[in-house]
Design a protein around this motif. Sequence first.
Motif, PDB file in Angstrom:
ATOM      1  N   GLY A 159       0.804  -1.217   0.000  1.00 28.02           N
ATOM      2  CA  GLY A 159       0.000   0.000   0.000  1.00 28.02           C
ATOM      3  C   GLY A 159       0.835   1.263   0.000  1.00 28.02           C
ATOM      4  O   GLY A 159       0.375   2.322  -0.451  1.00 28.02           O
ATOM      5  N   CYS A 160       2.066   1.167   0.516  1.00 27.04           N
ATOM      6  CA  CYS A 160       2.971   2.321   0.548  1.00 27.04           C
ATOM      7  C   CYS A 160       3.858   2.399  -0.688  1.00 27.04           C
ATOM      8  O   CYS A 160       4.760   3.257  -0.756  1.00 27.04           O
ATOM      9  N   GLY A 161       3.635   1.509  -1.644  1.00 23.67           N
ATOM     10  CA  GLY A 161       4.354   1.588  -2.904  1.00 23.67           C
ATOM     11  C   GLY A 161       5.623   0.773  -3.013  1.00 23.67           C
ATOM     12  O   GLY A 161       6.364   0.903  -3.998  1.00 23.67           O
ATOM     13  N   PHE A 162       5.910  -0.087  -2.029  1.00 26.72           N
ATOM     14  CA  PHE A 162       7.095  -0.937  -2.097  1.00 26.72           C
ATOM     15  C   PHE A 162       6.852  -2.105  -3.064  1.00 26.72           C
ATOM     16  O   PHE A 162       5.724  -2.581  -3.197  1.00 26.72           O
ATOM     17  N   GLN A 163       7.925  -2.577  -3.691  1.00 25.12           N
ATOM     18  CA  GLN A 163       7.861  -3.761  -4.553  1.00 25.12           C
ATOM     19  C   GLN A 163       8.126  -4.984  -3.678  1.00 25.12           C
ATOM     20  O   GLN A 163       9.235  -5.157  -3.166  1.00 25.12           O
ATOM     21  N   VAL A 164       7.105  -5.819  -3.476  1.00 21.16           N
ATOM     22  CA  VAL A 164       7.183  -6.894  -2.497  1.00 21.16           C
ATOM     23  C   VAL A 164       6.837  -8.241  -3.120  1.00 21.16           C
ATOM     24  O   VAL A 164       6.061  -8.320  -4.072  1.00 21.16           O
ATOM     25  N   MET A 165       7.414  -9.307  -2.538  1.00 22.24           N
ATOM     26  CA  MET A 165       7.140 -10.673  -2.963  1.00 22.24           C
ATOM     27  C   MET A 165       7.106 -11.577  -1.734  1.00 22.24           C
ATOM     28  O   MET A 165       8.069 -11.602  -0.957  1.00 22.24           O
ATOM     29  N   PRO A 166       6.022 -12.323  -1.513  1.00 23.50           N
ATOM     30  CA  PRO A 166       5.981 -13.255  -0.381  1.00 23.50           C
ATOM     31  C   PRO A 166       6.780 -14.517  -0.685  1.00 23.50           C
ATOM     32  O   PRO A 166       6.752 -15.013  -1.816  1.00 23.50           O
ATOM     33  N   VAL A 167       7.502 -15.028   0.314  1.00 22.25           N
ATOM     34  CA  VAL A 167       8.275 -16.261   0.137  1.00 22.25           C
ATOM     35  C   VAL A 167       7.954 -17.243   1.263  1.00 22.25           C
ATOM     36  O   VAL A 167       7.588 -16.847   2.371  1.00 22.25           O
ATOM     37  N   ALA A 168       8.073 -18.519   0.940  1.00 26.30           N
ATOM     38  CA  ALA A 168       7.873 -19.592   1.910  1.00 26.30           C
ATOM     39  C   ALA A 168       9.231 -20.071   2.406  1.00 26.30           C
ATOM     40  O   ALA A 168      10.134 -20.342   1.605  1.00 26.30           O
ATOM     41  N   VAL A 169       9.368 -20.200   3.718  1.00 27.36           N
ATOM     42  CA  VAL A 169      10.686 -20.365   4.345  1.00 27.36           C
ATOM     43  C   VAL A 169      10.749 -21.637   5.185  1.00 27.36           C
ATOM     44  O   VAL A 169       9.768 -22.024   5.841  1.00 27.36           O
TER      45      VAL A 169
ATOM     46  N   ARG B 215      17.838  -4.052  -5.801  1.00 28.39           N
ATOM     47  CA  ARG B 215      18.484  -5.058  -4.949  1.00 28.39           C
ATOM     48  C   ARG B 215      17.434  -5.694  -4.036  1.00 28.39           C
ATOM     49  O   ARG B 215      16.555  -4.993  -3.513  1.00 28.39           O
ATOM     50  N   PRO B 216      17.518  -7.027  -3.815  1.00 30.33           N
ATOM     51  CA  PRO B 216      16.545  -7.696  -2.960  1.00 30.33           C
ATOM     52  C   PRO B 216      16.960  -7.649  -1.484  1.00 30.33           C
ATOM     53  O   PRO B 216      18.152  -7.748  -1.146  1.00 30.33           O
ATOM     54  N   TYR B 217      15.953  -7.505  -0.617  1.00 31.72           N
ATOM     55  CA  TYR B 217      16.171  -7.488   0.827  1.00 31.72           C
ATOM     56  C   TYR B 217      15.138  -8.386   1.497  1.00 31.72           C
ATOM     57  O   TYR B 217      13.987  -8.445   1.065  1.00 31.72           O
ATOM     58  N   LEU B 218      15.549  -9.040   2.582  1.00 30.97           N
ATOM     59  CA  LEU B 218      14.622  -9.837   3.373  1.00 30.97           C
ATOM     60  C   LEU B 218      13.978  -8.966   4.431  1.00 30.97           C
ATOM     61  O   LEU B 218      14.647  -8.199   5.121  1.00 30.97           O
ATOM     62  N   CYS B 219      12.664  -9.111   4.557  1.00 33.87           N
ATOM     63  CA  CYS B 219      11.897  -8.375   5.563  1.00 33.87           C
ATOM     64  C   CYS B 219      11.058  -9.403   6.318  1.00 33.87           C
ATOM     65  O   CYS B 219      10.269 -10.135   5.720  1.00 33.87           O
ATOM     66  N   ASP B 220      11.230  -9.474   7.657  1.00 33.31           N
ATOM     67  CA  ASP B 220      10.524 -10.486   8.447  1.00 33.31           C
ATOM     68  C   ASP B 220      10.147  -9.899   9.801  1.00 33.31           C
ATOM     69  O   ASP B 220      11.006  -9.668  10.648  1.00 33.31           O
ATOM     70  N   VAL B 221       8.850  -9.657  10.004  1.00 31.47           N
ATOM     71  CA  VAL B 221       8.378  -9.153  11.298  1.00 31.47           C
ATOM     72  C   VAL B 221       7.607 -10.237  12.055  1.00 31.47           C
ATOM     73  O   VAL B 221       6.931  -9.948  13.034  1.00 31.47           O
TER      74      VAL B 221
END
Length: 256
Positions: A84-94, A118-124
């Motif tokens: 919603g804030c305009g980030f380019q995101v992709m869900p991944v299964a870990v 560049r890709p970054y991991l985001c995990d909350v």
Amino acid sequence: MNEAQCREYLKRIGYTGEIARTPQCLDELILAHLAAIPFENLDACEDHLVPSLDEHVLFEKIIRHKRGGWCFELNKLFFELLKGCGFQVMPVAVRITWMREEPAALLHRATVVTLENRPYLCDVGYGGPGPKGVTPLTDGEYEIQGESYQIVTGQGETGDMVILKKCYHGEYHEMMRFQNQRAEDADYAIMNFFCARADDSFFASKPVINLYTKEGNRSLIDHTLSLQRQGEKVTEECHSEEEKKEWLKKYFGIEK
């Protein structure tokens, strides 16, 4: 997630800065989220429910009723905020492989965010030992909130593989691994159901609550409360349901 909901979400986590599609902004959003919204599995272990993964249900529960959730809930909702804030995101299964000897199943959700190509991991939604900030998905060692992590990339059987390791007692140990490819909501629905219903599911058997603070991780596992005070770990045992309710509100902001 619409603009008004994004503003409400940002208010919930206490984020007052400008939204910029940069690693620094994403790092600040992750930290704000971790410090405001706890990891918790009370729906599954106490109410014996399979948590809903519907975006609107999650928004009501986590943002408006100030609850927490587990990875399928927290990372789903944060994913929608970023989108919603305009980030380019992709869900991944870990696969979570931390301190495991046997093969690990795909039972965790995280997000890959592409910033400046560049890709970054985001995990909350990991809880205690996970990285407390944005993690570059390029080979190397990174310090995140005073903890050391290592990223190793390579070719797996079905695509690009990413392995995240954490330094523990001077040595790097594998924490998680995943294919750098999109997972679908249907995949998470199966994982979510398994974690809530399987007889051997750790998260369905006992309460696990975790919140990141400036002093360190704060957790309640089963009846044991662990706090960081002046650099030392302090533990207390819960002796009643009433005391547990008080602790949930006092230490994690949860009211049930």
